[in-house]
Design an enzyme around this catalytic site. Sequence first.
Site, PDB file in Angstrom:
ATOM      1  N   SER A 143      -0.431  -0.766   5.508  1.00 25.94           N
ATOM      2  CA  SER A 143      -0.226   0.393   6.388  1.00 25.94           C
ATOM      3  C   SER A 143       1.270   0.597   6.521  1.00 25.94           C
ATOM      4  O   SER A 143       2.059  -0.317   6.235  1.00 25.94           O
ATOM      5  CB  SER A 143      -0.837   0.104   7.763  1.00 25.94           C
ATOM      6  OG  SER A 143      -0.407   1.041   8.734  1.00 25.94           O
ATOM      7  N   TYR A 156      -2.529  -5.374  15.065  1.00 27.81           N
ATOM      8  CA  TYR A 156      -2.566  -4.591  13.825  1.00 27.81           C
ATOM      9  C   TYR A 156      -1.247  -4.711  13.073  1.00 27.81           C
ATOM     10  O   TYR A 156      -1.219  -4.971  11.870  1.00 27.81           O
ATOM     11  CB  TYR A 156      -2.857  -3.124  14.164  1.00 27.81           C
ATOM     12  CG  TYR A 156      -3.181  -2.264  12.964  1.00 27.81           C
ATOM     13  CD1 TYR A 156      -4.440  -2.324  12.376  1.00 27.81           C
ATOM     14  CD2 TYR A 156      -2.245  -1.388  12.438  1.00 27.81           C
ATOM     15  CE1 TYR A 156      -4.751  -1.519  11.279  1.00 27.81           C
ATOM     16  CE2 TYR A 156      -2.542  -0.588  11.348  1.00 27.81           C
ATOM     17  CZ  TYR A 156      -3.802  -0.659  10.782  1.00 27.81           C
ATOM     18  OH  TYR A 156      -4.096   0.129   9.683  1.00 27.81           O
TER      19      TYR A 156
END
Length: 267
Positions: A143, A156
């Site tokens: 990401s 995350y």
Amino acid sequence: MTDLTGKTALVTGSVQGIGFAIARALAEAGARIAVHGIAGDAQIHEVCGKLRQAGAPEAEFFDGDLRGPEQIERMMEAVAAWGGADILVNNAGIQHTAPLAEMPRSVWDDMIAINLSAAFHTMKAALPVMAERGYGRVVNIASVQGIISSKDKAPYVAAKHGLVGLSQVAALEYAAAGDRTKGGVTVNCICPGWTKTAIIEPQVRDRAEAFGGDRDAAIADLLKEKQPSLRMSDPSEIGALALWLCAPIAHNVTATAIPIDGGWTAQ
């Protein structure tokens, strides 16, 4: 340029979203697809059927809760018995936003397990066999949060930063495996920015509250804040890059973290 006939690809989280788009791109190139994800029988049947229609000579579902190393080991053994993964795409992931002080411990544990530790376990099983064959591709879906950071995303961001680092270590350890003719063994990360997937829906809903429930306004505001192109990516675009990384011509593209983020991480 990319003919994956005779190759087998395991794509985790491939019953929807980015995972399905990648699986479809690989299927169109002739790869057999080992499907994985959380889905009922009807969805599994539909996904496998679509991948066969796209060009996969075979598409079969392999179960495994990525929170459990033993279940991952069993899944990898089942894939090995099916022919083994020439291509491994660690795509499955979960997201939850909350301030650090309010982040539930169970969310931290699950997110680290699924978004990071699972990739360690699958790569540990797959990479030695890839090296023996002289060809292997690992594409880990990280990401932009694996390159930069944002508040309210502690587990995350930690997992995605860890995934980028883990991928670089694996890439270095297997960089000399195989040769140009066979294709070698590479490990890379793709780092998407805002992409049209279900994982961003909670953030869209939260932002929409400030715009009287206007979803389009919420998306525009999210893009304006982070993504200079002001355009979301489509999952098929992630699939196209993953496919290219699997081509023999990409034998020297390894240990990279490639953003698809409209300029987000350049800021």
